[in-house]
Design a protein around this motif. Structure first.
Motif, PDB file in Angstrom:
ATOM      1  N   PHE A 162      30.731  67.887  78.483  1.00  0.00           N
ATOM      2  CA  PHE A 162      30.164  67.386  79.863  1.00  0.00           C
ATOM      3  C   PHE A 162      29.037  66.751  79.051  1.00  0.00           C
ATOM      4  CE2 PHE A 162      27.305  66.799  83.268  1.00  0.00           C
ATOM      5  CZ  PHE A 162      28.237  66.386  84.217  1.00  0.00           C
ATOM      6  N   LEU A 163      27.856  67.451  78.563  1.00  0.00           N
ATOM      7  CA  LEU A 163      26.603  66.871  78.124  1.00  0.00           C
ATOM      8  C   LEU A 163      26.753  65.749  77.338  1.00  0.00           C
ATOM      9  CD1 LEU A 163      24.060  69.734  78.468  1.00  0.00           C
ATOM     10  CD2 LEU A 163      24.437  68.016  79.777  1.00  0.00           C
ATOM     11  N   HIS A 164      27.591  65.965  76.429  1.00  0.00           N
ATOM     12  CA  HIS A 164      27.712  64.757  75.229  1.00  0.00           C
ATOM     13  C   HIS A 164      28.411  63.570  75.905  1.00  0.00           C
ATOM     14  CE1 HIS A 164      26.383  66.729  71.505  1.00  0.00           C
ATOM     15  NE2 HIS A 164      26.420  67.934  72.009  1.00  0.00           N
ATOM     16  N   GLY A 165      29.247  63.779  76.551  1.00  0.00           N
ATOM     17  CA  GLY A 165      29.876  62.588  77.137  1.00  0.00           C
ATOM     18  C   GLY A 165      28.906  61.824  78.049  1.00  0.00           C
ATOM     19  N   TRP A 166      28.341  62.707  78.852  1.00  0.00           N
ATOM     20  CA  TRP A 166      27.372  62.033  79.874  1.00  0.00           C
ATOM     21  C   TRP A 166      25.947  61.275  79.105  1.00  0.00           C
ATOM     22  CZ3 TRP A 166      22.557  64.293  82.300  1.00  0.00           C
ATOM     23  CH2 TRP A 166      22.074  63.480  83.607  1.00  0.00           C
ATOM     24  N   VAL A 167      25.681  61.942  78.120  1.00  0.00           N
ATOM     25  CA  VAL A 167      24.667  61.269  77.223  1.00  0.00           C
ATOM     26  C   VAL A 167      25.147  59.897  76.692  1.00  0.00           C
ATOM     27  CG1 VAL A 167      23.356  61.424  75.053  1.00  0.00           C
ATOM     28  CG2 VAL A 167      23.506  63.198  76.641  1.00  0.00           C
TER      29      VAL A 167
ATOM     30  N   ALA B 174      21.539  63.091  69.988  1.00  0.00           N
ATOM     31  CA  ALA B 174      20.858  61.759  69.668  1.00  0.00           C
ATOM     32  C   ALA B 174      21.801  60.964  69.253  1.00  0.00           C
ATOM     33  CB  ALA B 174      19.927  61.796  68.690  1.00  0.00           C
ATOM     34  N   SER B 175      22.831  61.358  68.599  1.00  0.00           N
ATOM     35  CA  SER B 175      24.069  60.843  68.122  1.00  0.00           C
ATOM     36  C   SER B 175      25.280  60.304  68.998  1.00  0.00           C
ATOM     37  CB  SER B 175      24.921  61.470  67.005  1.00  0.00           C
ATOM     38  OG  SER B 175      25.918  60.791  66.496  1.00  0.00           O
TER      39      SER B 175
END
Length: 211
Positions: free
Chosen positions: A35-40, A108-109
Protein backbone atom coordinates in the motif's frame (compact mmCIF):
# COMPACT_ATOMS: atom_id res chain seq x y z
CA UNK A 1 -17.31 28.00 -0.40
CA UNK A 2 -18.06 24.45 0.76
CA UNK A 3 -20.00 23.75 -2.44
CA UNK A 4 -17.11 25.05 -4.56
CA UNK A 5 -14.65 22.84 -2.70
CA UNK A 6 -16.82 19.69 -2.88
CA UNK A 7 -17.54 20.28 -6.58
CA UNK A 8 -13.82 20.33 -7.29
CA UNK A 9 -13.22 17.26 -5.13
CA UNK A 10 -15.56 15.45 -7.51
CA UNK A 11 -13.67 16.96 -10.45
CA UNK A 12 -10.40 15.66 -9.00
CA UNK A 13 -11.91 12.19 -8.63
CA UNK A 14 -13.15 12.19 -12.22
CA UNK A 15 -9.73 13.35 -13.46
CA UNK A 16 -7.91 10.57 -11.61
CA UNK A 17 -10.25 7.72 -12.63
CA UNK A 18 -9.05 7.24 -16.25
CA UNK A 19 -5.99 4.98 -16.37
CA UNK A 20 -2.82 6.99 -16.95
CA UNK A 21 0.90 6.67 -16.36
CA UNK A 22 0.72 7.50 -12.65
CA UNK A 23 -2.11 5.00 -12.05
CA UNK A 24 -0.17 2.26 -13.83
CA UNK A 25 2.99 2.89 -11.81
CA UNK A 26 0.98 3.09 -8.57
CA UNK A 27 -0.70 -0.25 -9.27
CA UNK A 28 2.61 -1.92 -10.13
CA UNK A 29 4.36 -0.66 -7.00
CA UNK A 30 1.32 -1.43 -4.86
CA UNK A 31 1.26 -5.05 -6.04
CA UNK A 32 5.01 -5.54 -5.66
CA UNK A 33 5.68 -3.64 -2.44
CA UNK A 34 2.38 -2.87 -0.75
CA UNK A 35 0.00 0.00 0.00
CA UNK A 36 2.50 2.64 1.13
CA UNK A 37 4.84 2.30 -1.85
CA UNK A 38 1.96 2.59 -4.29
CA UNK A 39 0.57 5.61 -2.45
CA UNK A 40 3.98 7.30 -2.37
CA UNK A 41 4.06 7.05 -6.18
CA UNK A 42 0.76 8.94 -6.17
CA UNK A 43 2.24 11.56 -3.84
CA UNK A 44 5.09 12.02 -6.32
CA UNK A 45 2.55 12.65 -9.08
CA UNK A 46 0.66 15.09 -6.87
CA UNK A 47 3.92 16.96 -6.20
CA UNK A 48 4.15 17.72 -9.93
CA UNK A 49 0.50 18.83 -9.89
CA UNK A 50 1.16 21.10 -6.90
CA UNK A 51 4.24 22.58 -8.57
CA UNK A 52 2.22 23.38 -11.69
CA UNK A 53 -0.47 25.04 -9.58
CA UNK A 54 2.16 27.21 -7.84
CA UNK A 55 3.69 28.18 -11.19
CA UNK A 56 0.28 29.05 -12.63
CA UNK A 57 -0.63 31.05 -9.54
CA UNK A 58 2.67 32.89 -9.86
CA UNK A 59 1.67 34.12 -13.30
CA UNK A 60 3.76 31.79 -15.46
CA UNK A 61 0.85 30.44 -17.51
CA UNK A 62 2.04 32.10 -20.72
CA UNK A 63 5.55 30.69 -20.23
CA UNK A 64 4.29 27.17 -19.55
CA UNK A 65 2.01 27.26 -22.59
CA UNK A 66 4.85 28.29 -24.92
CA UNK A 67 5.26 25.76 -27.77
CA UNK A 68 8.98 25.27 -27.05
CA UNK A 69 8.35 24.46 -23.37
CA UNK A 70 5.67 21.93 -24.29
CA UNK A 71 7.97 20.48 -26.95
CA UNK A 72 10.68 19.87 -24.34
CA UNK A 73 8.15 18.31 -21.97
CA UNK A 74 7.11 15.79 -24.64
CA UNK A 75 10.77 14.76 -25.01
CA UNK A 76 11.55 14.69 -21.28
CA UNK A 77 8.36 12.75 -20.57
CA UNK A 78 9.16 10.24 -23.33
CA UNK A 79 12.66 9.60 -21.97
CA UNK A 80 11.50 9.20 -18.36
CA UNK A 81 8.68 6.82 -19.32
CA UNK A 82 10.99 4.80 -21.58
CA UNK A 83 13.45 4.35 -18.72
CA UNK A 84 10.79 3.44 -16.14
CA UNK A 85 9.03 1.08 -18.57
CA UNK A 86 12.28 -0.67 -19.48
CA UNK A 87 13.24 -0.93 -15.82
CA UNK A 88 9.80 -2.36 -14.99
CA UNK A 89 10.23 -5.14 -17.56
CA UNK A 90 13.90 -5.82 -16.78
CA UNK A 91 13.28 -6.13 -13.04
CA UNK A 92 9.78 -7.60 -13.22
CA UNK A 93 10.72 -10.50 -10.93
CA UNK A 94 12.81 -8.37 -8.55
CA UNK A 95 11.70 -6.65 -5.34
CA UNK A 96 8.44 -8.59 -5.06
CA UNK A 97 7.55 -8.88 -1.39
CA UNK A 98 4.81 -10.91 0.20
CA UNK A 99 2.51 -9.30 2.78
CA UNK A 100 4.40 -9.06 6.07
CA UNK A 101 7.84 -9.27 4.46
CA UNK A 102 10.41 -6.50 4.78
CA UNK A 103 10.35 -4.24 1.70
CA UNK A 104 13.81 -3.52 0.29
CA UNK A 105 12.74 -0.78 -2.14
CA UNK A 106 13.01 2.73 -0.67
CA UNK A 107 10.13 5.17 -0.44
CA UNK A 108 12.34 7.80 -2.09
CA UNK A 109 12.66 5.61 -5.19
CA UNK A 110 8.89 5.12 -5.42
CA UNK A 111 8.33 8.85 -4.89
CA UNK A 112 10.75 9.79 -7.68
CA UNK A 113 9.07 7.30 -10.02
CA UNK A 114 5.79 9.10 -9.34
CA UNK A 115 7.38 12.44 -10.24
CA UNK A 116 8.94 11.08 -13.43
CA UNK A 117 5.75 9.49 -14.78
CA UNK A 118 3.75 12.64 -14.01
CA UNK A 119 5.99 14.92 -16.11
CA UNK A 120 4.09 15.31 -19.35
CA UNK A 121 2.57 18.11 -21.41
CA UNK A 122 -0.84 16.47 -21.11
CA UNK A 123 -0.65 17.17 -17.37
CA UNK A 124 0.44 20.74 -18.05
CA UNK A 125 -2.31 21.32 -20.60
CA UNK A 126 -4.88 20.00 -18.14
CA UNK A 127 -3.89 22.48 -15.43
CA UNK A 128 -3.80 25.33 -17.94
CA UNK A 129 -7.32 24.50 -19.11
CA UNK A 130 -8.77 23.92 -15.62
CA UNK A 131 -7.45 27.23 -14.30
CA UNK A 132 -7.82 29.17 -17.55
CA UNK A 133 -10.75 31.25 -16.37
CA UNK A 134 -9.47 31.47 -12.81
CA UNK A 135 -6.11 32.83 -13.96
CA UNK A 136 -7.72 35.82 -15.66
CA UNK A 137 -8.89 37.02 -12.25
CA UNK A 138 -6.07 35.68 -10.08
CA UNK A 139 -4.53 39.11 -9.61
CA UNK A 140 -7.68 40.27 -7.84
CA UNK A 141 -7.43 39.45 -4.17
CA UNK A 142 -11.12 38.58 -3.97
CA UNK A 143 -10.54 35.71 -6.38
CA UNK A 144 -7.17 34.45 -5.13
CA UNK A 145 -8.83 32.40 -2.41
CA UNK A 146 -11.17 30.84 -4.99
CA UNK A 147 -8.15 29.78 -7.03
CA UNK A 148 -6.58 28.07 -4.02
CA UNK A 149 -9.87 26.50 -2.99
CA UNK A 150 -10.36 24.99 -6.45
CA UNK A 151 -6.79 23.66 -6.42
CA UNK A 152 -7.24 22.17 -2.93
CA UNK A 153 -10.50 20.52 -3.98
CA UNK A 154 -9.00 18.90 -7.06
CA UNK A 155 -5.92 17.67 -5.19
CA UNK A 156 -8.15 16.26 -2.43
CA UNK A 157 -10.16 14.38 -5.05
CA UNK A 158 -6.98 12.92 -6.56
CA UNK A 159 -5.77 11.94 -3.08
CA UNK A 160 -9.06 10.15 -2.30
CA UNK A 161 -8.77 8.25 -5.60
CA UNK A 162 -5.19 7.23 -4.82
CA UNK A 163 -6.07 5.97 -1.33
CA UNK A 164 -9.07 4.05 -2.68
CA UNK A 165 -7.04 2.49 -5.51
CA UNK A 166 -4.24 1.42 -3.16
CA UNK A 167 -6.74 -0.09 -0.72
CA UNK A 168 -8.11 -2.26 -3.54
CA UNK A 169 -4.63 -3.13 -4.85
CA UNK A 170 -3.25 -4.04 -1.42
CA UNK A 171 -6.27 -6.28 -0.82
CA UNK A 172 -5.82 -7.96 -4.22
CA UNK A 173 -2.10 -8.43 -3.55
CA UNK A 174 -2.84 -10.81 -0.68
CA UNK A 175 -4.38 -13.41 -3.01
CA UNK A 176 -1.92 -13.13 -5.92
CA UNK A 177 1.22 -15.20 -6.35
CA UNK A 178 4.58 -13.75 -7.37
CA UNK A 179 4.36 -15.06 -10.95
CA UNK A 180 1.15 -13.11 -11.56
CA UNK A 181 2.66 -9.95 -10.05
CA UNK A 182 5.73 -10.41 -12.29
CA UNK A 183 3.54 -10.44 -15.42
CA UNK A 184 1.58 -7.43 -14.19
CA UNK A 185 4.91 -5.60 -13.86
CA UNK A 186 5.87 -6.61 -17.42
CA UNK A 187 2.50 -5.49 -18.75
CA UNK A 188 2.81 -2.18 -16.89
CA UNK A 189 6.27 -1.68 -18.40
CA UNK A 190 4.93 -2.31 -21.90
CA UNK A 191 2.14 0.22 -21.37
CA UNK A 192 4.58 2.83 -20.08
CA UNK A 193 6.82 2.26 -23.12
CA UNK A 194 3.71 2.68 -25.26
CA UNK A 195 3.06 6.06 -23.63
CA UNK A 196 6.73 6.89 -24.20
CA UNK A 197 6.42 6.14 -27.93
CA UNK A 198 3.31 8.33 -28.11
CA UNK A 199 5.11 11.20 -26.35
CA UNK A 200 8.07 10.80 -28.74
CA UNK A 201 5.66 10.81 -31.69
CA UNK A 202 4.15 14.08 -30.45
CA UNK A 203 7.65 15.52 -29.93
CA UNK A 204 8.68 14.68 -33.50
CA UNK A 205 5.37 16.01 -34.87
CA UNK A 206 5.71 19.30 -33.01
CA UNK A 207 9.40 19.52 -33.89
CA UNK A 208 8.48 19.87 -37.58
CA UNK A 209 7.10 23.37 -37.02
CA UNK A 210 10.64 24.56 -36.36
CA UNK A 211 11.95 23.29 -39.72
Amino acid sequence: MVTLFLTNVLLGLSIALPVGTVTIEMTKQGLKNGFLHGWVVGLGGMTVDLLLIVLLYSGLASFLSAPFIQLMMWLIGALFLLYIGYDSIRHADHDITSPGEHVKKSFASSYMNGIFVAISPSNLIFWLSVFGTVLTNSLQSSHSFHFLLIAAGILTGILIHDLGLMTIVSGTRKVLNQLYIKWVSIAAGCVLIGFSCYFLYRFIGNLRIYF
